[in-house]
Design an enzyme around this catalytic site. Structure first.
Site, PDB file in Angstrom:
ATOM      1  N   GLU A 286      17.350  67.404 -26.201  1.00 37.54           N
ATOM      2  CA  GLU A 286      16.509  67.876 -25.100  1.00 37.54           C
ATOM      3  C   GLU A 286      17.316  68.260 -23.858  1.00 37.54           C
ATOM      4  O   GLU A 286      16.917  69.134 -23.092  1.00 37.54           O
ATOM      5  CB  GLU A 286      15.451  66.839 -24.727  1.00 37.54           C
ATOM      6  CG  GLU A 286      14.348  66.705 -25.767  1.00 37.54           C
ATOM      7  CD  GLU A 286      14.660  65.702 -26.858  1.00 37.54           C
ATOM      8  OE1 GLU A 286      15.820  65.224 -26.935  1.00 37.54           O
ATOM      9  OE2 GLU A 286      13.753  65.381 -27.651  1.00 37.54           O
TER      10      GLU A 286
ATOM     11  N   PHE B 279       3.988  53.632 -28.421  1.00 40.74           N
ATOM     12  CA  PHE B 279       5.192  54.209 -29.030  1.00 40.74           C
ATOM     13  C   PHE B 279       5.587  55.489 -28.299  1.00 40.74           C
ATOM     14  O   PHE B 279       4.771  56.366 -28.048  1.00 40.74           O
ATOM     15  CB  PHE B 279       4.925  54.515 -30.510  1.00 40.74           C
ATOM     16  CG  PHE B 279       6.109  55.147 -31.181  1.00 40.74           C
ATOM     17  CD1 PHE B 279       7.316  54.456 -31.284  1.00 40.74           C
ATOM     18  CD2 PHE B 279       6.038  56.445 -31.674  1.00 40.74           C
ATOM     19  CE1 PHE B 279       8.421  55.044 -31.886  1.00 40.74           C
ATOM     20  CE2 PHE B 279       7.149  57.038 -32.276  1.00 40.74           C
ATOM     21  CZ  PHE B 279       8.333  56.337 -32.383  1.00 40.74           C
ATOM     22  N   GLN B 280       6.847  55.592 -27.960  1.00 39.60           N
ATOM     23  CA  GLN B 280       7.400  56.736 -27.234  1.00 39.60           C
ATOM     24  C   GLN B 280       6.664  57.005 -25.925  1.00 39.60           C
ATOM     25  O   GLN B 280       6.564  58.137 -25.469  1.00 39.60           O
ATOM     26  CB  GLN B 280       7.447  57.987 -28.117  1.00 39.60           C
ATOM     27  CG  GLN B 280       8.448  57.827 -29.263  1.00 39.60           C
ATOM     28  CD  GLN B 280       8.825  59.120 -29.941  1.00 39.60           C
ATOM     29  OE1 GLN B 280       8.046  60.072 -29.979  1.00 39.60           O
ATOM     30  NE2 GLN B 280      10.032  59.191 -30.490  1.00 39.60           N
TER      31      GLN B 280
ATOM     32  N   LYS C 233      -1.410  63.516 -25.270  1.00 36.53           N
ATOM     33  CA  LYS C 233      -1.737  64.189 -26.520  1.00 36.53           C
ATOM     34  C   LYS C 233      -3.241  64.454 -26.659  1.00 36.53           C
ATOM     35  O   LYS C 233      -3.645  65.497 -27.181  1.00 36.53           O
ATOM     36  CB  LYS C 233      -1.244  63.340 -27.702  1.00 36.53           C
ATOM     37  CG  LYS C 233      -1.178  64.135 -29.000  1.00 36.53           C
ATOM     38  CD  LYS C 233      -0.519  63.334 -30.108  1.00 36.53           C
ATOM     39  CE  LYS C 233      -0.452  64.140 -31.394  1.00 36.53           C
ATOM     40  NZ  LYS C 233       0.119  63.366 -32.508  1.00 36.53           N
TER      41      LYS C 233
ATOM     42  N   MET D 172      40.256  66.957 -14.124  1.00 36.88           N
ATOM     43  CA  MET D 172      40.011  66.697 -12.708  1.00 36.88           C
ATOM     44  C   MET D 172      40.124  65.215 -12.403  1.00 36.88           C
ATOM     45  O   MET D 172      40.639  64.821 -11.359  1.00 36.88           O
ATOM     46  CB  MET D 172      38.631  67.242 -12.304  1.00 36.88           C
ATOM     47  CG  MET D 172      38.430  67.317 -10.806  1.00 36.88           C
ATOM     48  SD  MET D 172      39.601  68.422  -9.982  1.00 36.88           S
ATOM     49  CE  MET D 172      38.676  69.953  -9.904  1.00 36.88           C
TER      50      MET D 172
END
Lengths: 581, 187
Positions: A52, A114-115, A164, A479
């Protein structure tokens, strides 16, 4: 009469109405209804990323290279938390992106489903605004408002979190033109301040223009007016990392980038000017160095669309809140109406020519090892006449790219400025290539940054995106290593890349092309081979391992105390500067 | 740089907060922030203060217009003039914020706070508490044989003064609402 449809269909419909042609995303349980709708249409092209974070950076690349908003779709929980870095990156650089996230159904929010994650809570400080939609009837208006907020005023990332059940439920669709919002930031500058600015320009003997990403964000008209303004006033012009390309690198009055790794002539001009006009930049600490010694003798005008940028770090004598293009048009109109002329600043231009003659980007070349600067000079020479877009990762290679590559147009240089996100460049190059399928897209990378999002090779190969990954491989976190040399007595704690992959084999494993180059004599041919290949390429360019990036303003020092060339760096940073990053 | 007659920067060795052109005197300001009454708007305002390191001395919030979905947040904050200006600019760019008013700067304003004090005691102390409450125009809203709950309204200073007087007389608990404020006059 607005049509009734499911929330999932509204998402797709709103994206179409907003003119979205590409979205980047990754499906999951909480966005399945949206993905089902995506599956049943052909107007919006969905690019399946491999992580993602990649989706959000790709959306950024799309937005930065087109001026249009970028869109990413992620699922709930880990999908949303993986989007946080990209959102923060877009917030720091004022990039308009819309992230649509799935969420647990409304009746399960708060139960540790969940999630489930508190996505609006987590992303509140890293978005310009975000919404959790609990009612399908409000979804369409919010989606249109999300685009409006992302694009208006100072642009930025927004997130719409859609449970959802809201995606499954049916509600009334609201047309884009019927969108209700109260958000309307001012864009037109104050007339009296614009008069005051014109007077300041007429009398200045040592003016300098300091431009930033705001010029790019304002749109192509701002860059056009900027060029007109410079031609009219003959002012020398420098830019931040974010603003490169607004004024052409081949332009007569171009000083190059300013700041910590900016050019000597640019920083000296800032330090010595009597009138500094800041256009769409925000006096970042990479630019100012020590703030109390920053451009000490100048009258400072600051033009910015965000009132909170003005007087945040540096006090503005002439503050103007407004859109750069609108303010510049007004300044030019007043300038012409008054028949204004600039004061004689030939002595100033002579002085600048002397600073330029120092040739601050000089480096010691080698016949046996590829110097990173040389690699970029050759890349520039072989690609500058092409229809070219450059992204970068973050680190030494990024600064060298800013120094050695020239940009003639805005939206051609897409780099992570404010947040400094390693791993940004590769997915960003995917987004840029999606927006410009026939153009040459090169990601100038370091091997360490590149590895952070290397999974996107799968995306590049799947969609036949011929992105060129030009990796300056010094087997170091360059760096970090440079700062350890400067600050920590060359104790190189954890700053080397052990167990690197064979990049050629890695490319081949993904079904792409790999090129290894370690001899300066082979470099041109190898770059040409990369450019001629029709497909994604990983170019593993083995470079000098301990090269330092100069010029450099050490932390805590003013602009006129730069380190130039291969100088002794011991004790360059004093105790007061060591705490700064 | 000598030929350009430019003054060098100051000679201090710390690189932070050297902003000679800004005043460093801390001021106390009361801000009225009119916001859309939507979920999360208070979190946005508070997050701004904590995220950017600003002070909150007092904060009150309540819906003031049910049909118009408006809430009013009154914030008392302290900071240098530059910080106060930043706070206002930062508040102003929060999307659901409609208006930001600096009541300290925009002319005279009236500030009030309500507080409840529970004072426990017997004998002279109890009598003295009641006498002082009368002077402060605090009213008794609950009483037992050995305690009072006083309700007092006034400026934060008045409430502080009342608290100081009640402390030796058996003050056991205080609840304060924080400041509500409006500008004076017809405007």
């Amino acid at each position: 009469m607005d049509g009734q449809m499911t929330g999932a269909k509204m998402v797709v419909q709103a994206l179409k109405d907003q003119g979205v042609d590409v979205v980047f995303g990754y499906p999951g349980g909480a966005v399945l209804p949206i993905y089902d709708e995506i599956h049943q249409q052909n107007d919006i092209h969905h690019v399946l990323v491999r992580h993602e974070q990649g989706a959000v950076h790709a959306a950024e690349g799309y937005a930065r290279s087109t001026g249009k908003p970028g869109v990413a779709i992620v699922t709930s929980g880990p999908g949303a938390t993986n989007a946080v870095t990209g959102l923060t990156d877009a917030l720091m650089d004022s990039i308009p992106i819309i992230v649509i996230s799935g969420q647990a159904p409304t009746f399960m929010i708060g139960t540790d489903a969940f999630q489930e994650a508190d996505t609006v809570g987590i992303t509140r400080p890293c978005t310009k605004h975000n919404w959790l939609i609990k009612d399908t009837d409000r979804l369409a208006n919010t989606l249109h408002e999300a685009f409006h907020v992302a694009m208006s005023g100072r642009p930025g990332p927004v997130l719409v979190d859609i449970p959802k059940d809201v995606q499954f439920a049916t509600g009334g669709y609201v047309q884009r033109t019927d969108m209700k919002t109260h958000y309307a930031p001012p864009t037109l500058g104050d007339a009296a301040s614009i008069e005051q600015l014109v007077t300041a320009i007429e009398t200045s003997e040592r003016p300098v223009l300091y431009t930033g990403g705001g010029v790019i964000n304002s749109g192509p008209e701002a860059s056009r007016l900027l060029r007109e303004f410079v031609a009219e006033t003959n002012m020398p012009i420098t830019s931040t990392l974010m603003g490169l390309g607004a004024y052409p690198a081949s332009g007569e009055r171009w000083l190059g980038m300013l700041g910590m790794h900016g050019l000597y002539e640019a920083n000296m001009a800032m330090h010595g000017s009597d009138l500094m006009i800041c256009l769409g930049a925000r006096f970042d600490d990479r630019i100012t160095g020590r703030v109390d010694a920053f451009s000490p003798g100048s009258t400072k005008a600051h033009i910015d669309i965000d009132p909170s940028s003005i007087n945040k770090v540096i006090r503005a004598d002439i503050p103007i809140v407004g859109d750069i293009a609108m303010v510049l048009a007004e300044v030019l109109r007043v300038w012409r109406e008054r028949g204004s002329k600039t004061a004689d600043h030939s002595a100033w231009l002579d002085q600048i020519a002397k600073w330029k003659a120092k040739n601050c980007l000089r480096y010691t070349d080698s016949k046996t090892t590829i110097k990173p600067q040389y690699a970029l000079q050759r890349l520039e020479a072989l690609t500058k006449d092409r229809d070219r877009y450059i992204t970068t990762e973050v680190g030494q290679h990024q600064m060298w790219a800013a120094q050695f590559l020239g940009f003639e147009e805005p939206n051609r240089w897409m780099t992570s400025g404010g947040l400094g996100t390693m791993g940004y460049g590769f997915p960003a190059s995917v987004g840029v290539q999606m927006a410009h399928p026939d153009s040459l897209v090169i990601n100038v990378a370091g091997e360490a940054s590149w590895l952070m999002n290397m999974q996107e090779m799968g995306t590049a190969v799947q969609y036949r995106l011929p992105v060129k990954q030009f990796i300056l491989n010094n087997e170091r976190l360059g760096m970090v290593r440079q700062w350890q040399e400067l600050l920590h007595n060359s104790r190189y704690s954890q700053s080397w890349s052990e167990a690197l992959p064979d990049f050629v084999k890695l490319a081949e494993a993904f079904g792409a092309k790999g090129i290894l180059c370690k001899d300066p004599a082979d470099l041109d041919d190898a770059i040409m081979e990369m450019l001629d290949y029709d497909g994604p390429v990983i170019f593993d360019c083995l470079v000098e391992k301990h090269e330092n990036c100069f010029p450099m303003i050490p932390s805590g020092k003013p602009h006129n105390e730069m380190l130039i060339g291969e100088v002794a760096t011991e004790q360059a940073i004093e105790a007061g500067g060591a705490v700064l990053v | 740089m000598a030929q350009l007659k430019i003054e060098q920067g100051s000679t201090s060795h710390s690189a932070y907060n050297l902003r000679p052109s800004f005043s460093d005197v801390e001021e106390r300001h009361t801000l009225a922030v009119l916001v859309e009454n939507e979920p999360g708007v208070l979190a946005r305002v508070i997050g701004l203060f904590s995220g950017r390191g600003y002070n909150i001395e007092s904060l009150t919030v309540a819906e003031i217009d049910h049909t118009g979905h408006r809430s009013r947040i009154t914030i008392v904050t302290t900071g240098t003039p530059q910080v106060i200006a930043q706070i206002k600019a930062q508040l102003g760019r929060i999307v659901p914020v409609h208006e930001v008013h600096d009541l300290t700067e925009e002319g005279r304003s009236v500030e009030r706070e309500l507080a409840l004090f529970k004072v426990r005691g017997q004998g002279d102390k109890r009598v003295e508490a009641l006498r002082l409450a009368d002077i402060f125009r605090a009213s008794v809203v609950d009483t037992t044989l050995e305690s009072f709950v006083f309700e007092i309204t006034g400026t934060p200073e008045k409430i502080d003064a009342f608290a100081d007087l009640m402390r030796p007389l058996g003050l056991v608990e205080v609840a304060r609402t924080g400041v509500a404020a409006l500008s004076r006059g017809a405007a």
